[in-house]
Design an enzyme around this catalytic site. Structure first.
Site, mmCIF file in Angstrom:
data_model
loop_
_atom_site.group_PDB
_atom_site.id
_atom_site.type_symbol
_atom_site.label_atom_id
_atom_site.label_comp_id
_atom_site.label_asym_id
_atom_site.label_seq_id
_atom_site.Cartn_x
_atom_site.Cartn_y
_atom_site.Cartn_z
ATOM 1 N N GLU A 1 46.098 21.492 52.949
ATOM 2 C CA GLU A 1 46.017 22.623 53.164
ATOM 3 C C GLU A 1 45.088 23.811 52.884
ATOM 4 O OE1 GLU A 1 46.628 25.065 56.274
ATOM 5 O OE2 GLU A 1 47.665 23.249 56.447
ATOM 6 N N ASP B 1 39.730 22.097 52.600
ATOM 7 C CA ASP B 1 39.118 22.177 53.244
ATOM 8 C C ASP B 1 39.584 20.957 53.672
ATOM 9 O OD1 ASP B 1 38.157 22.868 56.180
ATOM 10 O OD2 ASP B 1 36.987 21.308 55.163
ATOM 11 N N GLY B 2 40.809 20.327 55.016
ATOM 12 C CA GLY B 2 40.719 19.378 55.574
ATOM 13 C C GLY B 2 39.281 18.175 55.894
ATOM 14 N N ASP C 1 45.578 16.242 61.698
ATOM 15 C CA ASP C 1 45.656 16.966 62.388
ATOM 16 C C ASP C 1 45.825 17.893 62.267
ATOM 17 O OD1 ASP C 1 48.228 18.157 63.828
ATOM 18 O OD2 ASP C 1 49.842 17.726 63.142
#
Length: 285
Positions: free
Chosen positions: A120, A145-146, A166
């Site tokens: 996150e 960063d995802g 997600d």
């Protein structure tokens, strides 16, 4: 659209997504070998349903609030038990005050040998996530960063597990990034299980996205979509979808039982549009 987890915690989309994630984890637990979960956009970990964000929308009342109180057929309740037990464990009084995000749900189903990487970047959510996972040596919160995490942490050393993707859909190119990110990760780990979530607001945009996934050449992709009748075509979130890549072999049959019941409960008995089909593999040919 902006789909920040805190505002929508426990809504109908969370219910479907998290129920399916828990079923995947149950199947991974059937074998003694360790597995790893990579949660690319993990959020805060758990959510106060009486807090400012959740209070602004109250969406949880029409989601997990409805499901908790529903009279479910025994086979369906058995399939939902891992998910519902994790929710109830956070609410021992029996009154819903907290909702577990995906990291907390994963935690509830990890064994001693299993691991979770929860990613996150947003500072407040990242700090909350770190507090949530503190003290559990099976789980690690990482402020990253995802989209970077998606390719950085595959394949896991265990060579078994799930990657949950997600994103909050804050940027206009999020659908493109989702498809590109999956393709890149799949090239590195083609045998991994992936679970992609996406909002259904503009059907044409979703159609372009799924067509792009098919062109990636990934062998097995199961699609799940639920569109509720409570919103018109231009009134925000109409529904949500999931793409399961390399799903457990029993998942489709389980969803044939689960989805009609979830649709009825979450739509108050009104007719919903439910999709369960293969974009690639199995009966897609």
């Amino acid at each position: 659209m902006n789909y920040r987890h805190a505002y929508h915690a426990g809504n109908f989309a969370d219910v479907v997504k998290h129920a399916i994630l828990c079923r995947m984890l149950v199947h991974l637990r059937d074998k003694p070998a360790a597995f790893r979960v990579v949660d690319t956009h993990a959020g805060a970990g758990r959510y106060d349903l009486g807090g400012v964000e959740a209070g602004k929308t109250g969406e949880w009342r029409e989601g997990i609030g409805r499901l908790i109180d529903a009279a479910l057929p025994a086979p369906v309740r058995d399939l939902l038990a891992p998910y519902l037990d994790a929710v109830l464990a956070l609410n021992p009084s029996g009154r819903l005050t907290s909702y577990p995000g995906s990291p907390a749900l994963v935690q509830a189903l990890l064994r001693r040998q299993d691991r979770l990487i929860a990613c996150e970047l947003e500072p407040r959510a990242a700090a909350a996530l770190e507090r949530e996972l503190a003290g559990d040596n099976r789980a690690k919160a990482i402020a990253i960063d995802g989209w970077t995490a998606l390719t950085a942490y595959v394949p896991p050393t265990e060579r078994r597990g799930v990657v949950l993707i997600d994103p909050p859909f804050e940027q206009p190119d999020e659908f493109a990034r989702l498809g590109q990110g999956l393709a890149a990760a799949h090239r590195k780990w083609p045998t991994g299980i992936y679970l992609l979530w996406y909002p259904i607001k503009d059907p044409a945009e979703v159609q372009r996205f799924t067509r792009g996934l098919v062109r990636c050449g990934i062998a097995k992709m199961l699609r799940v979509e639920l569109i509720l009748p409570t919103a018109g075509p231009n009134t925000g979130l109409r529904g949500s979808g999931l793409i399961a890549v390399n799903p457990p072999w029993t998942l489709q049959d389980e969803l044939k039982l689960l989805l009609p019941v979830l649709a009825e409960v979450l739509s108050r008995g009104a007719t919903s549009a439910v999709t369960l089909d293969w974009l690639a593999g199995e009966s897609a040919f």
